[in-house]
Design a protein around this motif. Structure first.
Motif, PDB file in Angstrom:
ATOM      1  N   VAL A 183      -5.775  21.870  11.350  1.00  0.00           N
ATOM      2  CA  VAL A 183      -4.358  22.168  11.528  1.00  0.00           C
ATOM      3  C   VAL A 183      -4.033  22.174  13.017  1.00  0.00           C
ATOM      4  O   VAL A 183      -4.706  22.848  13.805  1.00  0.00           O
ATOM      5  N   LYS A 184      -3.026  21.421  13.400  1.00  0.00           N
ATOM      6  CA  LYS A 184      -2.655  21.296  14.808  1.00  0.00           C
ATOM      7  C   LYS A 184      -1.733  22.449  15.209  1.00  0.00           C
ATOM      8  O   LYS A 184      -0.915  22.916  14.422  1.00  0.00           O
ATOM      9  N   LYS A 185      -1.864  22.862  16.457  1.00  0.00           N
ATOM     10  CA  LYS A 185      -1.136  24.038  16.928  1.00  0.00           C
ATOM     11  C   LYS A 185       0.373  23.815  16.962  1.00  0.00           C
ATOM     12  O   LYS A 185       1.148  24.749  16.708  1.00  0.00           O
ATOM     13  N   ASP A 186       0.799  22.594  17.284  1.00  0.00           N
ATOM     14  CA  ASP A 186       2.235  22.368  17.375  1.00  0.00           C
ATOM     15  C   ASP A 186       2.905  22.331  16.002  1.00  0.00           C
ATOM     16  O   ASP A 186       4.118  22.158  15.914  1.00  0.00           O
ATOM     17  N   SER A 187       2.126  22.504  14.923  1.00  0.00           N
ATOM     18  CA  SER A 187       2.716  22.590  13.589  1.00  0.00           C
ATOM     19  C   SER A 187       3.470  23.890  13.385  1.00  0.00           C
ATOM     20  O   SER A 187       4.218  24.029  12.406  1.00  0.00           O
ATOM     21  N   LEU A 188       3.277  24.842  14.257  1.00  0.00           N
ATOM     22  CA  LEU A 188       4.005  26.103  14.141  1.00  0.00           C
ATOM     23  C   LEU A 188       5.510  25.892  14.266  1.00  0.00           C
ATOM     24  O   LEU A 188       6.300  26.651  13.695  1.00  0.00           O
ATOM     25  N   PHE A 189       5.932  24.867  15.011  1.00  0.00           N
ATOM     26  CA  PHE A 189       7.357  24.576  15.123  1.00  0.00           C
ATOM     27  C   PHE A 189       7.935  24.162  13.772  1.00  0.00           C
ATOM     28  O   PHE A 189       9.026  24.602  13.381  1.00  0.00           O
ATOM     29  N   LEU A 190       7.191  23.327  13.023  1.00  0.00           N
ATOM     30  CA  LEU A 190       7.649  22.930  11.695  1.00  0.00           C
ATOM     31  C   LEU A 190       7.688  24.123  10.751  1.00  0.00           C
ATOM     32  O   LEU A 190       8.615  24.263   9.934  1.00  0.00           O
ATOM     33  N   PHE A 191       6.695  24.993  10.852  1.00  0.00           N
ATOM     34  CA  PHE A 191       6.681  26.193  10.020  1.00  0.00           C
ATOM     35  C   PHE A 191       7.861  27.098  10.346  1.00  0.00           C
ATOM     36  O   PHE A 191       8.532  27.625   9.442  1.00  0.00           O
ATOM     37  N   ALA A 192       8.150  27.271  11.623  1.00  0.00           N
ATOM     38  CA  ALA A 192       9.275  28.116  12.024  1.00  0.00           C
ATOM     39  C   ALA A 192      10.598  27.520  11.549  1.00  0.00           C
ATOM     40  O   ALA A 192      11.501  28.254  11.102  1.00  0.00           O
ATOM     41  N   ALA A 193      10.730  26.184  11.629  1.00  0.00           N
ATOM     42  CA  ALA A 193      11.965  25.543  11.161  1.00  0.00           C
ATOM     43  C   ALA A 193      12.139  25.718   9.659  1.00  0.00           C
ATOM     44  O   ALA A 193      13.243  26.016   9.172  1.00  0.00           O
ATOM     45  N   ALA A 194      11.053  25.536   8.905  1.00  0.00           N
ATOM     46  CA  ALA A 194      11.137  25.708   7.452  1.00  0.00           C
ATOM     47  C   ALA A 194      11.482  27.146   7.086  1.00  0.00           C
ATOM     48  O   ALA A 194      12.293  27.397   6.177  1.00  0.00           O
ATOM     49  N   LEU A 195      10.901  28.106   7.771  1.00  0.00           N
ATOM     50  CA  LEU A 195      11.188  29.507   7.482  1.00  0.00           C
ATOM     51  C   LEU A 195      12.628  29.864   7.860  1.00  0.00           C
ATOM     52  O   LEU A 195      13.302  30.632   7.153  1.00  0.00           O
ATOM     53  N   CYS A 196      13.132  29.295   8.951  1.00  0.00           N
ATOM     54  CA  CYS A 196      14.510  29.544   9.369  1.00  0.00           C
ATOM     55  C   CYS A 196      15.503  29.044   8.318  1.00  0.00           C
ATOM     56  O   CYS A 196      16.465  29.736   7.963  1.00  0.00           O
ATOM     57  N   LEU A 197      15.265  27.861   7.774  1.00  0.00           N
ATOM     58  CA  LEU A 197      16.156  27.323   6.749  1.00  0.00           C
ATOM     59  C   LEU A 197      16.020  28.090   5.440  1.00  0.00           C
ATOM     60  O   LEU A 197      16.992  28.225   4.686  1.00  0.00           O
ATOM     61  N   ALA A 198      14.819  28.597   5.152  1.00  0.00           N
ATOM     62  CA  ALA A 198      14.631  29.384   3.934  1.00  0.00           C
ATOM     63  C   ALA A 198      15.415  30.694   4.005  1.00  0.00           C
ATOM     64  O   ALA A 198      16.040  31.112   3.022  1.00  0.00           O
TER      65      ALA A 198
END
Length: 635
Positions: A183-198
């Motif tokens: 798992v790449k570290k910059d994937s946290l941005f995608l996780f944060a975006a998904a959680l924000c929209l949720a």
């Protein structure tokens, strides 16, 4: 006469003997010579070609030629063949020659006329890990299905939405390394975006925003998996779109995997690890009746708990509800496992071939003509639209001139974006072409400004709607994307896809969190001097519960006091019905009557939505709760 075929008694369908019996028979003397040579290992006789297994007709005896002629014309029988063969000291010729020695190679194995099927490609390390540890990944897929049923069963926009997204991404962070996918570290941005929209989904009541959020969650999930599995640092927009489509195709090809892996797992239940899983399943099955009995006792002891259990059982024991829950669990688990199978396949190439092979002269000629047209058009926009100088055709006013053409300009701006990207992708680098592409990009900015100005004038004349506010938002996003294209023209290694992805995520998050329905209601009420009147009440009641704060604090026009308003309900979702009823509750001192549409607002629904609205913890929506309080609920 028909050719006589000699078929051995032991020949069956699909064997070389039966297959060869359908072929034209060889002359008897040829078969006899071949059998004798195969048995004795001697050199071929005079006139015999060892490579072809035939005799030279010019060197055989007269008797041999006569025997050959007799067989080819069908004028000999099996007894004569046996006698002729016996004279030469060989075995009877009724036996097929393929039963002696090494048979000639059959081009059609297994007695069929088809080529041999291609063997399946060997599994890679990721696929072997997925197959050998089905108990882990199958349990993960089942857990995703159960969690989806718990969070989304008749609850598309409740507070459980962010719970599901957070649990899914955290499980992916933990599970992917076990498949040898770091798992790449910059994937946290995608996780944060998904959680924000949720979180936004449970903070808004707009069905359109809910739909757009679901689409965004799906695309973010695909990008997240592709980013983990492949080196996408140099991928462009086209490569990413192609990879996403191929990933979905590989997911469809992985549909048999959960079933085949599950069958293989059941066949190998003798291992100690598998026995532990059986023990766990036994404990789970034994715990079901215990939970039911203890739940009955606890429900008898507490009235609040009894009410919660009773509501839950009423929902679950409904046959339609059971079918919905089963489909939700099954499909969610199946999709999860297929996505894992697609990620483990690693069949998407990470390389991007250089396609800049075309002569730039054609592109220079083409773009030069377009640049000339765009420069003339931009001059017209500056002179007539922005400067309002010069004469207009006919009796057209400047207001009429400005309030048309914005959708056409939006289409041209999108086409310009595609044109510049394709020229950079397929044509060799050229300074002249780069200058022309810069001119087209700058003219695109003028067109974007012209379209935005026209849309603003149109909104000022005809009020604000969701489509119009969405167009204005998209024009702003398009200007940011064109800035990335300009940077790509001057710097070939510019990460355009990441620029576009980041800009789109941030821009859409801002759009969703601004609650468009609230902005629409506030603007349309402000146009009428802060009052709700006959002109805007119909459009206001078609909005979601997000518009409740603007409606509740607005003044009612005198001509509406004591009047009866027709309520048109064009949306069928439960949340839409509840939102409309709550908005009606915000309109104090106004009567209303229902008008049949896709769903019919009834007095009972309004009463439930305002006075008795109680979604519970799982279905709690912040926007609807605020509208309920503004409508006087809970008092």
């Amino acid at each position: 006469m028909d050719e006589k075929k000699i078929i051995p008694e032991n020949a069956t369908a699909g064997t070389p003997q039966a297959f060869d019996a359908d072929m034209p028979q060889q002359p008897v003397i040829e078969r006899a010579a071949r059998k004798e040579n195969d048995l004795t290992g001697a050199a071929p006789a005079i006139g015999t070609d060892r490579s072809t297994g035939t005799l030279d007709a010019t060197e055989g005896s007269e008797t041999d030629r006569m025997s050959e002629t007799a067989e080819m014309t069908g004028e000999t029988d099996t007894a004569d063949m046996a006698q002729s063969a016996g004279a030469t000291g060989t075995a009877p010729l009724v036996q097929h020659p393929f039963t002696y020695g090494t048979p000639p190679r059959n081009p059609y194995p297994d007695g069929c006329f088809h080529a041999k099927e291609k063997e399946p490609a060997p599994l890679n390390a990721h696929q072997l890990q997925l197959k050998d540890h089905f108990e882990r990944y199958g349990l993960f897929a089942l857990a995703v299905g159960l969690l989806a049923a718990f969070c989304f069963f008749r609850n598309p926009s409740g507070i459980t939405y962010p719970v599901f997204i957070a649990a899914l991404y955290l499980a992916a962070f933990k599970l992917l390394p076990t498949l040898q996918i770091p798992v790449k570290k910059d994937s946290l941005f995608l996780f944060a975006a998904a959680l924000c929209l949720a979180v936004n989904s449970c903070a808004t009541a707009s069905p359109i925003i809910h739909c757009l959020n679901n689409i965004a969650q799906f695309l973010l999930g695909l990008i997240f998996l592709l980013h983990q599995c492949y080196d996408d640092r140099r991928w462009n927009i086209g490569k990413y779109l192609h990879s996403m489509l191929k990933f979905l195709g590989l997911s469809l090809a992985s549909l048999p995997l959960p079933f085949s892996h599950g069958i293989g797992f059941l066949k190998n239940l003798k291992s100690a690890r598998s026995k532990r899983i059986l023990v766990a399943l036994t404990g789970f099955c034994a715990g079901i009746p215990a939970v039911l009995y203890l739940g009955y006792l606890l429900a008898s002891a507490d009235a609040v708990f009894h009410s919660m259990v009773r509501t839950l059982l009423i929902d679950l024991l409904d046959p339609a509800a059971l079918w919905e829950i089963f489909l939700l669990v099954f499909l969610s688990a199946l999709v999860s496992y297929c996505f894992l199978g697609s990620a483990c396949s690693m069949q998407i190439s990470g390389e991007i071939p250089d396609k800049r092979r075309w002569d730039p002269l054609a592109a220079v000629t083409f773009t030069a003509m377009i640049c000339l047209l765009y420069l003339i058009f931009c001059g017209v926009q500056v002179l007539y639209l922005f400067g309002q100088k010069g004469g207009l055709p006919g009796d057209m006013t400047y207001a009429q001139y400005a309030r048309q053409g914005f959708f056409q300009l939006l289409a041209v701006a999108v086409l310009n974006l595609c044109l510049v990207l394709n020229c950079l992708k397929y044509f060799r680098k050229s300074k002249v072409l780069s200058i022309l592409l810069v001119v087209i990009s700058l003219c695109t900015y003028v067109m974007i400004a012209s379209a935005a100005y026209r849309m603003a004038l149109y909104v000022d004349a005809y009020s604000l709607t969701f489509l119009r506010i969405f167009v204005l938002w998209f024009l702003g996003l398009l200007s940011i994307l064109m800035l990335g294209v300009l940077l790509l023209i001057f710097k070939e290694q510019f990460p355009l896809f990441r620029w576009c992805l980041t800009a789109t995520i941030l821009a859409y998050a801002a759009f969703a969190w601004c609650r468009p329905d609230y902005q629409i209601a506030r603007y349309n009420i402000a146009r009428q001097d802060g009052m709700i009147d006959q002109e805007n009440i119909d459009s206001l009641l078609l909005l979601s519960a997000d518009a409740a704060p603007a409606i509740a604090h607005a003044q009612i026009a005198p001509d509406l006091l004591g009047q009866t308003v027709d309520v048109y309900q064009r949306r069928w979702q439960y949340t839409a019905v509840t939102s409309t009823a709550q908005l009606i509750g915000c309109l104090r001192y106004i009567g209303w009557k229902p008008v049949t549409g896709w769903a019919k607002i009834t007095e009972q629904k309004v009463q439930v939505a305002v006075d008795g609205w109680s979604p519970g913890i799982l279905r709690y929506n912040f926007s609807q709760a605020a509208a309920w309080r503004l409508a006087g609920g809970g008092k």
